[in-house]
Design an enzyme around this catalytic site. Structure first.
Site, PDB file in Angstrom:
ATOM      1  N   GLY A  97      -3.345   1.206   0.329  1.00 44.44           N
ATOM      2  CA  GLY A  97      -4.354   1.075  -1.080  1.00 44.44           C
ATOM      3  C   GLY A  97      -3.887   0.340  -2.227  1.00 44.44           C
ATOM      4  O   GLY A  97      -4.582   0.589  -3.600  1.00 44.44           O
ATOM      5  N   GLN A 145      -6.923   1.553   5.953  1.00 41.15           N
ATOM      6  CA  GLN A 145      -5.194   1.056   6.367  1.00 41.15           C
ATOM      7  C   GLN A 145      -4.275   1.566   6.975  1.00 41.15           C
ATOM      8  O   GLN A 145      -4.479   2.415   5.527  1.00 41.15           O
ATOM      9  CB  GLN A 145      -5.108  -0.277   6.581  1.00 41.15           C
ATOM     10  CG  GLN A 145      -5.948  -2.278   6.797  1.00 41.15           C
ATOM     11  CD  GLN A 145      -5.754  -2.846   5.512  1.00 41.15           C
ATOM     12  OE1 GLN A 145      -5.474  -2.829   4.340  1.00 41.15           O
ATOM     13  NE2 GLN A 145      -5.871  -3.789   6.784  1.00 41.15           N
ATOM     14  N   VAL A 174      -0.608  -2.093   2.533  1.00 42.15           N
ATOM     15  CA  VAL A 174      -1.449  -2.239   2.913  1.00 42.15           C
ATOM     16  C   VAL A 174      -2.453  -2.423   1.740  1.00 42.15           C
ATOM     17  O   VAL A 174      -2.121  -1.311   0.859  1.00 42.15           O
ATOM     18  CB  VAL A 174      -1.951  -1.254   4.512  1.00 42.15           C
ATOM     19  CG1 VAL A 174      -0.761  -1.773   5.261  1.00 42.15           C
ATOM     20  CG2 VAL A 174      -1.771   0.354   3.902  1.00 42.15           C
ATOM     21  N   SER A 175      -3.534  -3.223   1.802  1.00 40.42           N
ATOM     22  CA  SER A 175      -4.239  -2.905   0.672  1.00 40.42           C
ATOM     23  C   SER A 175      -5.849  -1.865   0.635  1.00 40.42           C
ATOM     24  O   SER A 175      -6.056  -1.487  -0.793  1.00 40.42           O
ATOM     25  CB  SER A 175      -5.403  -4.573   0.711  1.00 40.42           C
ATOM     26  OG  SER A 175      -4.738  -5.461   1.237  1.00 40.42           O
ATOM     27  N   THR A 176      -6.039  -1.568   1.773  1.00 39.60           N
ATOM     28  CA  THR A 176      -7.398  -0.840   1.565  1.00 39.60           C
ATOM     29  C   THR A 176      -6.305   0.913   2.261  1.00 39.60           C
ATOM     30  O   THR A 176      -5.612   0.935   2.411  1.00 39.60           O
ATOM     31  CB  THR A 176      -8.128  -1.169   2.200  1.00 39.60           C
ATOM     32  OG1 THR A 176      -8.078  -1.069   4.034  1.00 39.60           O
ATOM     33  CG2 THR A 176      -8.566  -1.823   1.858  1.00 39.60           C
TER      34      THR A 176
END
Length: 193
Positions: free
Chosen positions: A38, A14, A9-11
């Site tokens: 992240g 999340q 996940v990107s952040t």
């Protein structure tokens, strides 16, 4: 042989838990779970800490399961390189988004090639649309790019002060611009003919 699951996940806000559940719901018993949280999709697979750790643990002939193709890499080229590297180790790669399809098999390689071609076409169309928009904006007389940090008058004064012996650092402080900006103004690179 073990089954590895991988999520990304990107952040930090999340979580990869939904990806893990989706893999389990598809009938896979995950022996080892690795997740990069992240980590933006633009980061190539070989630069993601947990993906690298997973690569060091997974043995030849084992299985890797991910929910979507974009979990494996930042773009078609990165995904292709990742799949190729896994295929040399006979690691079966299952992408739930594509159904029960091993991307290291002949049919999987065909599907991956087609997806890569579509992704490349989408990138090319995007570049065409951007260029068309820029051309139209120029034709309408719009100024493109970032606004100048200094006026023509300030630039002329900077050049005069530099020629009089003032340092780049002093000019940078006085005009509140970077040293690189001052350098571009007082020492422009001559145009190549």
């Amino acid at each position: 042989m073990a089954i590895f699951g991988y999520g990304r996940v990107s952040t930090k806000e999340q979580t990869t838990e939904n990806q893990r559940r989706e893999i389990k719901a598809a009938g896979y018993t995950i022996d080892f779970w690795h997740a990069d949280e992240g980590v933006a999709g633009k980061v190539s697979a070989v630069r993601r800490p947990q993906f690298v750790k997973m690569l060091s643990q997974i043995r030849d002939g084992e299985t890797l399961v991910v929910t979507k193709l974009d979990r494996l890499g930042r773009d078609a080229q990165d995904v292709g390189a990742t799949i190729k590297a896994l295929a040399t180790r006979r690691i079966e790669v299952i992408v739930l988004q594509l159904g029960k399809l091993d991307l290291t098999s002949a049919a999987g390689k065909l599907m991956l090639t087609m997806l890569a071609a579509v992704a490349e076409m989408e990138r090319d169309l995007l570049v065409e649309r951007i260029q068309s928009g820029l051309t139209r904006a120029k034709a309408e007389g719009k100024t493109l790019g970032r606004p100048a940090l200094t006026t023509d008058e300030q630039r002329a004064k900077m050049i005069a002060r530099f020629k009089a012996g003032e340092s780049i650092s002093a000019l940078s402080r006085d005009y509140d611009v970077s040293r690189a900006s001052v350098m571009r103004i007082v020492k422009p690179i001559p145009a190549v003919q």
